[in-house]
Design an enzyme around this catalytic site. Structure first.
Site, mmCIF file in Angstrom:
data_model
loop_
_atom_site.group_PDB
_atom_site.id
_atom_site.type_symbol
_atom_site.label_atom_id
_atom_site.label_comp_id
_atom_site.label_asym_id
_atom_site.label_seq_id
_atom_site.Cartn_x
_atom_site.Cartn_y
_atom_site.Cartn_z
ATOM 1 N N ASP A 8 89.357 -6.031 11.954
ATOM 2 C CA ASP A 8 89.174 -4.679 11.328
ATOM 3 C C ASP A 8 90.201 -4.235 11.093
ATOM 4 O O ASP A 8 90.586 -3.803 11.687
ATOM 5 C CB ASP A 8 87.209 -4.551 11.290
ATOM 6 C CG ASP A 8 86.599 -5.673 11.777
ATOM 7 O OD1 ASP A 8 86.708 -6.510 11.205
ATOM 8 O OD2 ASP A 8 85.435 -4.881 12.660
ATOM 9 N N ASP A 129 74.872 -7.668 5.011
ATOM 10 C CA ASP A 129 74.955 -6.640 6.336
ATOM 11 C C ASP A 129 73.667 -6.424 6.059
ATOM 12 O O ASP A 129 73.051 -5.624 5.480
ATOM 13 C CB ASP A 129 75.882 -6.101 6.593
ATOM 14 C CG ASP A 129 77.583 -5.922 5.726
ATOM 15 O OD1 ASP A 129 77.394 -7.257 6.424
ATOM 16 O OD2 ASP A 129 78.465 -5.997 5.362
#
Length: 244
Positions: A8, A129
């Site tokens: 990330d 998500d």
């Protein structure tokens, strides 16, 4: 079954967030290219990358870091975060990405995803998500009223390479994957599903290899790998053994 190590990116560095909160970022490696190479050297076969700044900004922000990753590893790389147009997708694929993950745009403009699948077959994944069973967008900052399965079904038959399903309520806190909702999604669509959010220990890897979970394409691991809670050699050996 593929175990995808995660990088990330925030401000050019390799970080992990807790519960998707940009204020709760832990820097694990200031050199994303070196981290990508380390994962390859450990035996991983894919890499999952998210441009966190990009997800919030709605455009690619950590492009230089992604390019460094692509130069550093021979492994296929999938990237999500801020990719919202066909031109964006094409640019990233030309840079050497193997797969582009579309999240917010899949909610806002499903037709664009379907068009992208036609233009770039096998190269488009959808990132779903979810928080409390509803789809979140704009870097998880905004909730929608859309259900997870409801969104996934919009892309049935479109040629989506995979759905990456993240349970935000578990992301980065090492509580284990939400197997119930993940397997429910995998049962509801024929698109391959990759589990994300909460992978905590080698027990999750074992759970992933049980018969009912074999339908999953794989799982993404971030914090558990960085914190040493999952030993790469042990995890990859288990997966290899399960392949027979």
């Amino acid at each position: 079954m593929i175990l995808f190590p995660a990088i990330d990116l925030k401000d050019g560095q390799c970080v992990r967030l807790k519960l998707g909160d940009m204020e709760q970022a832990t820097v694990y490696n200031p050199d994303p290219g070196a981290q990508a190479k380390a994962f390859e050297d450990q035996g991983f076969e894919w890499l999952h990358v998210v441009d966190l700044n990009g997800a919030f900004a709605g455009e690619s922000v950590n492009g230089a870091a992604v390019d460094a990753i692509l130069k550093a590893t021979k492994n296929p790389v999938q990237l999500g975060g801020g990719i919202r147009s066909l031109a964006h997708i094409e640019t990233w694929l030309q840079h050497g990405l193997s797969r582009v993950i579309l999240g917010t745009v899949a909610v806002r403009d499903p037709a664009l995803v379907i068009e992208a699948c036609k233009l770039f077959p096998g190269k488009i994944a959808v990132g779903i998500d979810a928080k409390g069973g509803k789809v979140a967008v704009e870097g998880w900052a905004e909730a929608s009223e859309l259900g997870v399965v409801e969104l996934a079904k919009k892309f049935e038959g479109a040629g989506v390479a995979a759905i990456i399903y993240t349970d935000i309520d578990r992301d980065g806190i090492l509580t284990g994957i939400n197997w119930e909702s993940t397997l429910e999604l995998a049962d509801a669509v024929s698109i391959p599903v990759i589990a994300s959010g909460g992978l905590a220990s080698i027990e999750d890897i074992r759970r992933m290899l049980e018969p009912d979970a074999r339908k999953l394409e794989g799982a993404i691991s971030g914090r558990a790998l960085y914190d040493g809670r999952i030993d790469p050699a042990e995890a990859l050996a288990l997966i290899q053994a399960a392949k027979g």
